[in-house]
Each structure stands twice: as structure tokens, then as C-alpha cells.
Scaffold this motif. Structure first.
Motif, short mmCIF file in Angstrom:
data_model
loop_
_atom_site.label_atom_id
_atom_site.label_comp_id
_atom_site.label_asym_id
_atom_site.label_seq_id
_atom_site.Cartn_x
_atom_site.Cartn_y
_atom_site.Cartn_z
N PRO A 230 37.78 38.38 23.16
CA PRO A 230 38.15 37.02 22.50
C PRO A 230 38.32 35.89 23.90
O PRO A 230 37.57 36.11 24.61
CB PRO A 230 39.72 36.96 22.28
CG PRO A 230 39.69 38.00 23.31
CD PRO A 230 39.45 38.92 23.84
N LYS A 231 37.94 34.65 23.27
CA LYS A 231 37.56 33.66 23.77
C LYS A 231 39.07 33.01 24.84
O LYS A 231 40.15 33.45 24.51
CB LYS A 231 37.74 31.90 23.27
CG LYS A 231 37.18 30.81 23.55
CD LYS A 231 37.01 30.07 22.46
CE LYS A 231 37.19 28.31 23.46
NZ LYS A 231 37.13 27.43 22.55
N GLY A 232 38.62 32.66 26.17
CA GLY A 232 39.60 32.50 27.62
C GLY A 232 39.26 32.24 28.48
O GLY A 232 38.03 32.75 28.76
N LEU A 233 40.48 32.31 29.33
CA LEU A 233 39.87 31.80 30.69
C LEU A 233 39.76 33.34 31.14
O LEU A 233 40.79 34.12 31.50
CB LEU A 233 41.10 31.02 31.24
CG LEU A 233 40.95 30.43 32.52
CD1 LEU A 233 39.76 29.16 32.72
CD2 LEU A 233 42.54 29.96 33.52
N VAL A 234 38.44 32.96 31.76
CA VAL A 234 38.24 33.95 32.94
C VAL A 234 38.28 34.32 34.59
O VAL A 234 37.43 32.94 34.84
CB VAL A 234 36.96 34.60 32.91
CG1 VAL A 234 37.04 36.08 33.32
CG2 VAL A 234 37.44 35.30 31.14
N ALA A 235 38.93 35.10 35.20
CA ALA A 235 38.60 34.66 36.87
C ALA A 235 37.36 35.46 37.49
O ALA A 235 37.20 36.54 36.51
CB ALA A 235 40.00 35.10 37.61
N HIS A 236 36.12 34.79 37.72
CA HIS A 236 35.14 35.57 38.45
C HIS A 236 35.04 35.40 39.90
O HIS A 236 35.53 34.76 40.58
CB HIS A 236 34.02 34.28 38.39
CG HIS A 236 33.59 34.89 36.70
ND1 HIS A 236 32.41 34.61 36.26
CD2 HIS A 236 34.41 34.18 35.79
CE1 HIS A 236 32.38 34.70 34.97
NE2 HIS A 236 33.84 33.89 34.64
N VAL A 237 35.64 37.17 40.82
CA VAL A 237 36.25 36.99 41.33
C VAL A 237 34.78 37.85 42.65
O VAL A 237 34.16 39.23 41.50
CB VAL A 237 37.27 38.22 41.71
CG1 VAL A 237 37.89 37.35 43.59
CG2 VAL A 237 38.51 37.28 40.91
N ILE A 294 30.65 43.20 45.42
CA ILE A 294 30.81 43.18 43.38
C ILE A 294 31.18 42.32 43.14
O ILE A 294 32.55 41.55 43.19
CB ILE A 294 31.66 44.93 43.36
CG1 ILE A 294 30.84 45.80 43.87
CG2 ILE A 294 31.63 44.89 41.68
CD1 ILE A 294 31.23 47.12 43.70
N ASP A 295 30.79 41.43 41.97
CA ASP A 295 31.45 40.55 41.35
C ASP A 295 32.35 40.93 40.37
O ASP A 295 32.40 41.71 39.14
CB ASP A 295 30.52 39.43 40.46
CG ASP A 295 29.64 39.13 41.29
OD1 ASP A 295 29.26 39.27 42.85
OD2 ASP A 295 29.19 38.15 40.37
N TYR A 296 33.41 40.59 40.38
CA TYR A 296 34.53 41.36 38.92
C TYR A 296 34.81 39.89 38.80
O TYR A 296 35.13 39.03 38.48
CB TYR A 296 35.93 41.55 39.83
CG TYR A 296 35.95 42.89 40.15
CD1 TYR A 296 36.07 43.79 40.11
CD2 TYR A 296 35.14 42.92 42.14
CE1 TYR A 296 36.00 45.36 40.40
CE2 TYR A 296 35.41 43.99 42.30
CZ TYR A 296 35.70 45.29 41.91
OH TYR A 296 35.36 46.76 42.70
N LEU A 297 35.60 40.43 36.78
CA LEU A 297 35.82 40.28 35.86
C LEU A 297 37.09 40.18 35.70
O LEU A 297 37.42 41.67 35.25
CB LEU A 297 34.55 39.39 34.26
CG LEU A 297 33.41 38.77 35.22
CD1 LEU A 297 32.82 39.15 33.78
CD2 LEU A 297 33.32 37.75 35.54
N MET A 298 38.21 38.73 35.27
CA MET A 298 39.49 39.22 34.53
C MET A 298 39.67 38.41 33.81
O MET A 298 39.55 37.30 33.91
CB MET A 298 40.44 40.12 36.15
CG MET A 298 41.49 40.29 35.03
SD MET A 298 42.73 40.98 36.87
CE MET A 298 42.15 42.34 37.33
N PRO A 299 40.77 38.77 32.55
CA PRO A 299 40.59 37.65 31.50
C PRO A 299 42.60 37.32 32.49
O PRO A 299 43.14 37.94 32.94
CB PRO A 299 41.38 37.92 30.34
CG PRO A 299 41.59 39.68 30.84
CD PRO A 299 40.83 40.42 32.45
#
Length: 303
Positions: A230-237, A294-299
Motif C-alpha cells: 500500500p501507499k505510505g511513508l517509508v524509512a530508507h536506512v 545494505i539499504d533497508y526499507l521499512m513502513p
């Protein structure tokens, strides 16, 4: 959920019942974690590499070993004290943990296998391993709805490497290249693979899709699996370490702390864990035997 304080609070509760010999009250854990018990159990496994019940068991066997070694107490009384139903059940578990029998532990020269308490806020340990990686960058981006498409596997942390091996040896990459016109990864740098993990279960099991993000109206090629995001805010770490093992061992705690410190809240209702192995920050440094990222994505949600 304030991760380090929450985990320390749960550990304090567990340490109390470990000594008291009481059963685990998962309703109490849910109150401490301010999260459904079933969800927190999955996150606990994800962070520590061990279930709550196994943590309690290892700690009780550790303490039981020292009590047998340092006090004149019978094996049966120790077994009953720490919740074992019989002398034989305790002996089996004790030998599996310590490598010696409870009777042998009474000898002055006995060597015990200690499993120490986890202290997240001070000792910086995860599952008994010191954190060897570093959080380099965190930014937040609004992501449109999309599909994660690729090779699907039911796997675990210990076997995930086989899934990646299957991905690179199979024809998934070739099939994905045919979807280049419908990819929607403008927010993600060029990479050699994206691992999208979700539905974490007991014993470190989870589902993983290795592939790429595409538009929601994309026709999925035969043989590939799709998961709606779903659409939403994602943290890129970005997490940096000397090698991939150091990063994977500590990434979750580093990421959750970074999100908390920057005013975010993990969206556990739509939780997923996404690893991106970019050309620039992972593949190229790896080929030069340098530190990798390593790049990580988390909602996430805003507070």
C-alpha cells in the motif's frame, strides 16, 4: 513501540519469572510492549534470533547450573524449581545446554555454558552478539502503492542464503528485465537484488520475495509471485559493516533506534522488511574487499 526500552522492560520481566519459576504471562508482555503478544513474539525472534520461551529456558538452565555447582541441592529440587516436570526431562535439557549432566555440574571443575541476559540499551548486544555495524543514513519518503514481484520462497534466517542462490541461478532476473517499462523504483538506486520479507513466524520463519517493485496494474509473468504494497511513508536506512553477516546481525535494532530518534513510528500493521543490495554501496565495494552498505526499507507512521 520504543524498541530498546521496550525490550529491556520485557527482559526485566522475564528475568523475574526466571528466578521465581513462574510461567510466562504473555498478557503481561503485551502490556509492557504495548503490542499484541503474538506480534511482539515475532519481533522478539526477529531481533534476538531466539523465541521468548527459548530465552527463558536457556536462562533457567544457566542459573540452575550455577546453583548445582555452588550449593548442596538435589537435582530433582532444582528441576522442580525451574519448571521441569521430571528429573529425566531436566537432565536431557541440561545436557543439551551445558554439554554435561547435572551431576557432573556439581564437580568443582565443571565448565558451564552461560547464556547471559540481553541488555539492549547498555550492552548493545543482540542474541549475545555485539553490534558490529553502523547506521549511516536515514531519510523518509512517501511511496506510491506498488507490487513486489519476483521469486517466492518460504524460508528462515538460516536458509535465506539458499533463496538468494536460487534467485541468481534461475531465470527470475531475465523475466524481471522484461518488466523494465513498468518498474516503479525511482526511489531506489540501481541494484542486484531486492529481498522483501514479510509474515514473520515462530522459529525465525518468514516469506520472502526476491525481485523488484512494479506498478499495480502490471500483468505478472507466469512463474513469478506478486505482493501488494500500500501507499505510505517509508524509512530508507543505510547500514554499513565489514561484511554482510555483521550488518544482518544488528540491522533491526539499529534501524528501529534510528526511526525512534528521528520521530518515526514503525507501521507494524503493514510491517515488512526490505533489503536492497545496490551496485554503488554493496556490489562494487564488495568486489574491492571494502566495507559494504545494505539499504533497508521499512513502513513507518508519523507520531
Amino acid at each position: 513501540m520504543n524498541s530498546s526500552k521496550t525490550f529491556d522492560g520485557v527482559i526485566m520481566y522475564l528475568e523475574k519469572i526466571i528466578v521465581d519459576g513462574c510461567d510466562i504471562d504473555y498478557n503481561e508482555i503485551a502490556k509492557i510492549a504495548m503490542s499484541p503478544a503474538s506480534l511482539f513474539q515475532r519481533i522478539f525472534i526477529f531481533v534476538t534470533g531466539i523465541s521468548i520461551s527459548d530465552y527463558v529456558r536457556k536462562r533457567r538452565l544457566t542459573i540452575a547450573g550455577h546453583e548445582l555447582k555452588n550449593n548442596d541441592i538435589s537435582v530433582l529440587n532444582i528441576a522442580i524449581k525451574y519448571g521441569f516436570q521430571s528429573h529425566s526431562a531436566f537432565t536431557r535439557a541440561f545436557k543439551e545446554h551445558h554439554g554435561i549432566t547435572p551431576s557432573q555440574a556439581k564437580l568443582g571443575s565443571a565448565k558451564l555454558n552461560d547464556y547471559l541476559p540481553i541488555n539492549f540499551s547498555e550492552m548493545r548486544f543482540i542474541g549475545g552478539k555485539r553490534i558490529m555495524a553502523e547506521m549511516k543514513k536515514i531519510i523518509y519518503k512517501e511511496a506510491d502503492e506498488r507490487l513486489m514481484v519476483g521469486m517466492f520462497r518460504e524460508t528462515s534466517f538460516s536458509n535465506a542464503g539458499h533463496a538468494w542462490q536460487d534467485f541468481f541461478q534461475g531465470d527470475t532476473i531475465e523475466i524481471l528485465n522484461k518488466l523494465s517499462d513498468v518498474k516503479c523504483c525511482d526511489d531506489i538506486d540501481e541494484n542486484d537484488g531486492i529481498g522483501f520479507m514479510y509474515d514473520f513466524g515462530d522459529k525465525q520463519n518468514f516469506n520472502i520475495i526476491i525481485g523488484d517493485f512494479v506498478q499495480t496494474n502490471t500483468k505478472i509473468p507466469e512463474g513469478l509471485f506478486a505482493k501488494y504494497i500500500p501507499k505510505g511513508l517509508v524509512a530508507h536506512v543505510q547500514i554499513e559493516g565489514n561484511n554482510i553477516a555483521d550488518i544482518l546481525d544488528s540491522a533491526y535494532l539499529l534501524i528501529t533506534e534510528a526511526i525512534e530518534k528521528t520521530g518515526g513510528v514503525i507501521d507494524y500493521e503493514n510491517f515488512y522488511w526490505c533489503e536492497v543490495y545496490t551496485h554503488q554501496r554493496y556490489s562494487e565495494p564488495l568486489s574491492r574487499s571494502e566495507k559494504v552498505i545494505i539499504d533497508y526499507l521499512m513502513p513507518v507512521k508519523e507520531k
